[in-house]
Scaffold this active site. Structure first.
Site, mmCIF file in Angstrom:
data_model
loop_
_atom_site.group_PDB
_atom_site.id
_atom_site.type_symbol
_atom_site.label_atom_id
_atom_site.label_comp_id
_atom_site.label_asym_id
_atom_site.label_seq_id
_atom_site.Cartn_x
_atom_site.Cartn_y
_atom_site.Cartn_z
ATOM 1 N N CYS A 85 20.243 11.568 30.530
ATOM 2 C CA CYS A 85 18.888 11.290 29.623
ATOM 3 C C CYS A 85 19.242 10.891 28.188
ATOM 4 C CB CYS A 85 18.140 12.500 29.517
ATOM 5 S SG CYS A 85 16.227 12.177 29.265
ATOM 6 N N HIS A 194 17.678 14.442 35.499
ATOM 7 C CA HIS A 194 18.372 15.720 35.097
ATOM 8 C C HIS A 194 19.138 16.547 36.541
ATOM 9 C CE1 HIS A 194 17.365 15.933 30.728
ATOM 10 N NE2 HIS A 194 16.480 15.026 31.210
ATOM 11 N N GLU A 196 21.324 18.814 36.124
ATOM 12 C CA GLU A 196 21.302 20.146 35.483
ATOM 13 C C GLU A 196 20.308 21.126 36.101
ATOM 14 O OE1 GLU A 196 19.858 18.668 31.922
ATOM 15 O OE2 GLU A 196 20.697 17.779 33.786
#
Length: 223
Positions: A85, A194, A196
């Site tokens: 991002c 994302h 994560e």
């Protein structure tokens, strides 16, 4: 596996990235934006957020941080680097990746779970995926529209450097539905969604994102 995770003023996904590294049995090493020491890490993650408040342009100030000078040098020598991002925006501003990330097509912040197609499973961050696999991870960005001139797009397509592509409706107007790309060597990858936030099915939409961090483990072990 020691993985550095950078914190800039305005970073907000660094703890999540550190957690993802730990899920892949790695050691997460915090890196501060004002330091020039990469602390002997094996790889670096530039996480999401709003570095320096996204003043000027997203990532435009962060690229000049002392730590980024070290990251650029290490990346050019082959160290794996992942930009997520805002981190993708920083890598583009630092010219580790081509093109630019601009305001979303409809000028709205997009926050949703997003399907991605794995276009390239040979990078340092994608070896755990099958080619053309579809994964579901969160997307949350206001300046996520990937833009590049036609020559650059042709090179990315021709060289197999588009790593992830949006599946279904394009969420932000990115050219060629691009969600993530790599450099020529495949050690540097940037993506807007994302991974994560998708490492545990209990807390994310899936655990599909964990494959990126496990791929890094394989890359480091086999280096």
């Amino acid at each position: 596996m020691r993985v550095g995770v950078i914190t800039f003023p305005g970073t907000l996904d660094d703890v999540d990235a550190q957690r993802a590294v730990k899920y892949a049995d790695g050691e997460a090493v915090p890196l501060w934006h004002a330091d020039r020491d990469l602390k002997n890490v094996d790889a670096v993650i530039v996480p999401g957020g709003f570095s320096y408040g996204d003043y000027l342009r997203a990532g435009a100030i962060a690229r000049f941080a002392p730590v980024m000078q070290e990251v650029v040098e290490a990346a050019n020598k082959g160290m794996p680097v992942l930009g997520i991002c805002n981190g993708f925006q920083v890598l583009a501003e630092a010219h580790l990746l081509p093109g630019a990330l601009t305001r979303n097509e409809k000028l709205h912040f997009v926050c949703r779970d997003q399907w991605l197609k794995v276009e390239n499973n040979t990078t340092a961050w994608t070896t755990r995926y099958d080619e053309n696999a579809e994964i579901l991870v969160p997307l949350k960005s206001g300046e996520g529209s990937y833009q590049a001139d036609q020559k650059t797009l042709d090179e990315l397509e021709g060289d197999g450097r588009i790593v992830f592509r949006y599946v279904g409706e394009n969420p932000n107007g990115s050219r060629n539905d691009i969600a993530g790309i790599s450099n020529a060597k495949g050690n540097v990858v940037g993506l807007m969604p994302h991974p994560e936030h998708a490492i545990d099915a209990l807390t994310g939409p899936t655990d599909d994102g964990l494959g990126m961090f496990l791929s890094l483990l394989d890359t480091v072990v086999n280096a």
